[in-house]
Design a protein around this motif. Structure first.
Motif, PDB file in Angstrom:
ATOM      1  N   THR A  85       0.815  -1.211   0.000  1.00 14.38           N
ATOM      2  CA  THR A  85       0.000   0.000   0.000  1.00 14.38           C
ATOM      3  C   THR A  85       0.848   1.261   0.000  1.00 14.38           C
ATOM      4  O   THR A  85       0.508   2.245  -0.675  1.00 14.38           O
ATOM      5  CB  THR A  85      -0.927   0.015   1.219  1.00 14.38           C
ATOM      6  OG1 THR A  85      -1.717  -1.177   1.231  1.00 14.38           O
ATOM      7  CG2 THR A  85      -1.845   1.228   1.196  1.00 14.38           C
ATOM      8  N   GLU A  86       1.954   1.246   0.731  1.00 11.57           N
ATOM      9  CA  GLU A  86       2.787   2.448   0.826  1.00 11.57           C
ATOM     10  C   GLU A  86       3.332   2.851  -0.533  1.00 11.57           C
ATOM     11  O   GLU A  86       3.413   4.042  -0.860  1.00 11.57           O
ATOM     12  CB  GLU A  86       3.936   2.221   1.799  1.00 11.57           C
ATOM     13  CG  GLU A  86       4.745   3.486   2.051  1.00 11.57           C
ATOM     14  CD  GLU A  86       5.825   3.280   3.093  1.00 11.57           C
ATOM     15  OE1 GLU A  86       6.660   4.190   3.255  1.00 11.57           O
ATOM     16  OE2 GLU A  86       5.833   2.205   3.738  1.00 11.57           O
ATOM     17  N   GLU A  87       3.689   1.888  -1.368  1.00  8.77           N
ATOM     18  CA  GLU A  87       4.194   2.195  -2.701  1.00  8.77           C
ATOM     19  C   GLU A  87       3.112   2.858  -3.553  1.00  8.77           C
ATOM     20  O   GLU A  87       3.375   3.817  -4.282  1.00  8.77           O
ATOM     21  CB  GLU A  87       4.689   0.922  -3.391  1.00  8.77           C
ATOM     22  CG  GLU A  87       5.315   1.177  -4.755  1.00  8.77           C
ATOM     23  CD  GLU A  87       5.887  -0.084  -5.380  1.00  8.77           C
ATOM     24  OE1 GLU A  87       6.482   0.006  -6.464  1.00  8.77           O
ATOM     25  OE2 GLU A  87       5.731  -1.170  -4.775  1.00  8.77           O
ATOM     26  N   VAL A  88       1.888   2.359  -3.435  1.00 12.58           N
ATOM     27  CA  VAL A  88       0.771   2.952  -4.171  1.00 12.58           C
ATOM     28  C   VAL A  88       0.531   4.382  -3.706  1.00 12.58           C
ATOM     29  O   VAL A  88       0.314   5.293  -4.514  1.00 12.58           O
ATOM     30  CB  VAL A  88      -0.506   2.112  -3.985  1.00 12.58           C
ATOM     31  CG1 VAL A  88      -1.687   2.784  -4.680  1.00 12.58           C
ATOM     32  CG2 VAL A  88      -0.302   0.704  -4.535  1.00 12.58           C
ATOM     33  N   VAL A  89       0.564   4.596  -2.391  1.00 13.10           N
ATOM     34  CA  VAL A  89       0.339   5.936  -1.843  1.00 13.10           C
ATOM     35  C   VAL A  89       1.410   6.907  -2.322  1.00 13.10           C
ATOM     36  O   VAL A  89       1.122   8.058  -2.688  1.00 13.10           O
ATOM     37  CB  VAL A  89       0.304   5.886  -0.301  1.00 13.10           C
ATOM     38  CG1 VAL A  89       0.281   7.295   0.282  1.00 13.10           C
ATOM     39  CG2 VAL A  89      -0.902   5.100   0.179  1.00 13.10           C
ATOM     40  N   VAL A  90       2.660   6.462  -2.344  1.00 14.99           N
ATOM     41  CA  VAL A  90       3.747   7.314  -2.832  1.00 14.99           C
ATOM     42  C   VAL A  90       3.507   7.705  -4.292  1.00 14.99           C
ATOM     43  O   VAL A  90       3.702   8.857  -4.682  1.00 14.99           O
ATOM     44  CB  VAL A  90       5.109   6.592  -2.690  1.00 14.99           C
ATOM     45  CG1 VAL A  90       6.201   7.352  -3.440  1.00 14.99           C
ATOM     46  CG2 VAL A  90       5.486   6.461  -1.221  1.00 14.99           C
ATOM     47  N   GLY A  91       3.039   6.759  -5.096  1.00 16.23           N
ATOM     48  CA  GLY A  91       2.740   7.065  -6.489  1.00 16.23           C
ATOM     49  C   GLY A  91       1.632   8.086  -6.627  1.00 16.23           C
ATOM     50  O   GLY A  91       1.731   9.023  -7.437  1.00 16.23           O
ATOM     51  N   ILE A  92       0.567   7.929  -5.839  1.00 19.54           N
ATOM     52  CA  ILE A  92      -0.561   8.864  -5.900  1.00 19.54           C
ATOM     53  C   ILE A  92      -0.118  10.268  -5.496  1.00 19.54           C
ATOM     54  O   ILE A  92      -0.416  11.261  -6.175  1.00 19.54           O
ATOM     55  CB  ILE A  92      -1.711   8.378  -4.995  1.00 19.54           C
ATOM     56  CG1 ILE A  92      -2.296   7.077  -5.549  1.00 19.54           C
ATOM     57  CG2 ILE A  92      -2.783   9.454  -4.870  1.00 19.54           C
ATOM     58  CD1 ILE A  92      -3.328   6.445  -4.637  1.00 19.54           C
ATOM     59  N   VAL A  93       0.606  10.355  -4.383  1.00 19.42           N
ATOM     60  CA  VAL A  93       1.055  11.655  -3.894  1.00 19.42           C
ATOM     61  C   VAL A  93       2.015  12.306  -4.886  1.00 19.42           C
ATOM     62  O   VAL A  93       1.931  13.513  -5.146  1.00 19.42           O
ATOM     63  CB  VAL A  93       1.723  11.508  -2.513  1.00 19.42           C
ATOM     64  CG1 VAL A  93       2.351  12.835  -2.076  1.00 19.42           C
ATOM     65  CG2 VAL A  93       0.706  11.033  -1.479  1.00 19.42           C
ATOM     66  N   ALA A  94       2.915  11.519  -5.464  1.00 18.79           N
ATOM     67  CA  ALA A  94       3.873  12.067  -6.424  1.00 18.79           C
ATOM     68  C   ALA A  94       3.173  12.639  -7.651  1.00 18.79           C
ATOM     69  O   ALA A  94       3.528  13.723  -8.135  1.00 18.79           O
ATOM     70  CB  ALA A  94       4.868  10.983  -6.839  1.00 18.79           C
ATOM     71  N   ILE A  95       2.168  11.934  -8.156  1.00 16.34           N
ATOM     72  CA  ILE A  95       1.424  12.432  -9.325  1.00 16.34           C
ATOM     73  C   ILE A  95       0.655  13.701  -8.968  1.00 16.34           C
ATOM     74  O   ILE A  95       0.590  14.648  -9.769  1.00 16.34           O
ATOM     75  CB  ILE A  95       0.476  11.339  -9.851  1.00 16.34           C
ATOM     76  CG1 ILE A  95       1.285  10.218 -10.510  1.00 16.34           C
ATOM     77  CG2 ILE A  95      -0.511  11.917 -10.874  1.00 16.34           C
ATOM     78  CD1 ILE A  95       0.450   9.067 -11.001  1.00 16.34           C
ATOM     79  N   MET A  96       0.085  13.750  -7.769  1.00 21.16           N
ATOM     80  CA  MET A  96      -0.614  14.965  -7.333  1.00 21.16           C
ATOM     81  C   MET A  96       0.343  16.139  -7.257  1.00 21.16           C
ATOM     82  O   MET A  96       0.010  17.257  -7.669  1.00 21.16           O
ATOM     83  CB  MET A  96      -1.280  14.718  -5.978  1.00 21.16           C
ATOM     84  CG  MET A  96      -2.448  13.763  -6.013  1.00 21.16           C
ATOM     85  SD  MET A  96      -3.115  13.427  -4.367  1.00 21.16           S
ATOM     86  CE  MET A  96      -3.622  15.070  -3.860  1.00 21.16           C
ATOM     87  N   ILE A  97       1.552  15.895  -6.766  1.00 26.50           N
ATOM     88  CA  ILE A  97       2.541  16.971  -6.674  1.00 26.50           C
ATOM     89  C   ILE A  97       2.933  17.453  -8.067  1.00 26.50           C
ATOM     90  O   ILE A  97       3.039  18.661  -8.321  1.00 26.50           O
ATOM     91  CB  ILE A  97       3.780  16.492  -5.892  1.00 26.50           C
ATOM     92  CG1 ILE A  97       3.418  16.269  -4.420  1.00 26.50           C
ATOM     93  CG2 ILE A  97       4.919  17.504  -6.004  1.00 26.50           C
ATOM     94  CD1 ILE A  97       4.534  15.668  -3.596  1.00 26.50           C
ATOM     95  N   VAL A  98       3.154  16.516  -8.993  1.00 29.00           N
ATOM     96  CA  VAL A  98       3.490  16.893 -10.370  1.00 29.00           C
ATOM     97  C   VAL A  98       2.370  17.743 -10.985  1.00 29.00           C
ATOM     98  O   VAL A  98       2.631  18.774 -11.620  1.00 29.00           O
ATOM     99  CB  VAL A  98       3.747  15.647 -11.230  1.00 29.00           C
ATOM    100  CG1 VAL A  98       3.869  16.024 -12.708  1.00 29.00           C
ATOM    101  CG2 VAL A  98       5.011  14.931 -10.771  1.00 29.00           C
ATOM    102  N   ALA A  99       1.124  17.328 -10.775  1.00 30.26           N
ATOM    103  CA  ALA A  99      -0.011  18.080 -11.314  1.00 30.26           C
ATOM    104  C   ALA A  99      -0.082  19.481 -10.713  1.00 30.26           C
ATOM    105  O   ALA A  99      -0.335  20.464 -11.424  1.00 30.26           O
ATOM    106  CB  ALA A  99      -1.312  17.324 -11.045  1.00 30.26           C
TER     107      ALA A  99
END
Length: 229
Positions: A176-190
């Motif tokens: 789950t932590e890897e998925v959360v990191v991906g979601i947060v990273a994409i939000m930051i990029v956006a």
């Protein structure tokens, strides 16, 4: 956050790839949509046709389009150019309507005045229509930016490296932590993309800030007048 610190280099490399895969279609989509949007605004008959085509293109599911691009342009399935071109199609599909609406928002009196003082159609477009339609263009470009950043993650399903890989890998491993990191990273990029566009808008369209200040002063004066009455 142990996953992020343990795999920071991987996350950073995926972020850089994600940024390039998103930035190029946004730029390409904007440039290509300008002449098409101009045609859609200039000729009433072409508007309906071009906007309909754009709407149809945007309804194409992204994953099948990614798979179809190699057959259409003769590239390898893992080539990043497939993702860039596919996302550019979506960007154009969205931006054509925005460009047409932005140019249509310019008042006819302003266009007639520009023509009367000797502006050619080419000069009028660059010096009058495009700057005055800038706020509408910027709003549409921000929508395209968010849409493109999110769609890039789908390309991870065909093996093109980007932050979407953290979704697929994390789900496969139930991490789950890897998925959360991906979601947060994409939000930051956006968010960073949106911030850059806002700053560019302030830099290239300084008169919009003056209009906002004028409207605030007008509302303030009206409120004082009401209270004084």
């Amino acid at each position: 956050m142990s996953f992020l610190w343990s795999n920071f280099d991987q996350v950073w490399n995926l972020t850089v790839s994600h940024v390039w895969l998103a930035a190029l279609p946004i730029v390409i989509g904007f440039i290509v949509s300008l002449p098409i949007g101009w045609l859609a605004n200039r000729y009433r008959l072409s508007r309906g046709v071009l906007l309909t085509i754009g709407g149809i293109l945007y309804t194409i599911p992204s994953l099948p389009l990614f798979f179809a691009m190699p057959a259409l342009i003769g590239t390898q399935i893992l080539a990043p150019v497939n993702v860039v071109l596919a996302l550019s199609i979506y960007a154009v599909a969205l931006m054509v309507r925005t460009v047409a609406d932005a140019l249509a928002s310019v008042q006819g009196d302003v266009l007639q005045s520009a023509t009367a003082i000797g502006f050619s159609a080419w000069r009028r477009f660059w010096s009058v229509e495009l700057p005055l339609g800038g706020p509408v263009l910027l709003a549409g470009l921000r929508v395209v930016s968010v849409s493109t950043v999110s769609l890039v993650s789908v390309a991870a399903l065909i093996g093109v490296p980007n932050l979407g890989y953290l979704f697929t890998d994390g789900l496969n491993r139930s991490y789950t932590e890897e998925v959360v990191v991906g979601i947060v990273a994409i939000m930051i990029v956006a968010l960073v993309f949106d911030l850059v566009l806002v700053l560019l808008g302030r830099l290239l369209l300084p008169w919009t800030r003056l209009d906002s200040s004028t409207r605030r002063l007008s509302r303030s004066a009206a409120m004082k007048a009401v209270r004084g009455a």
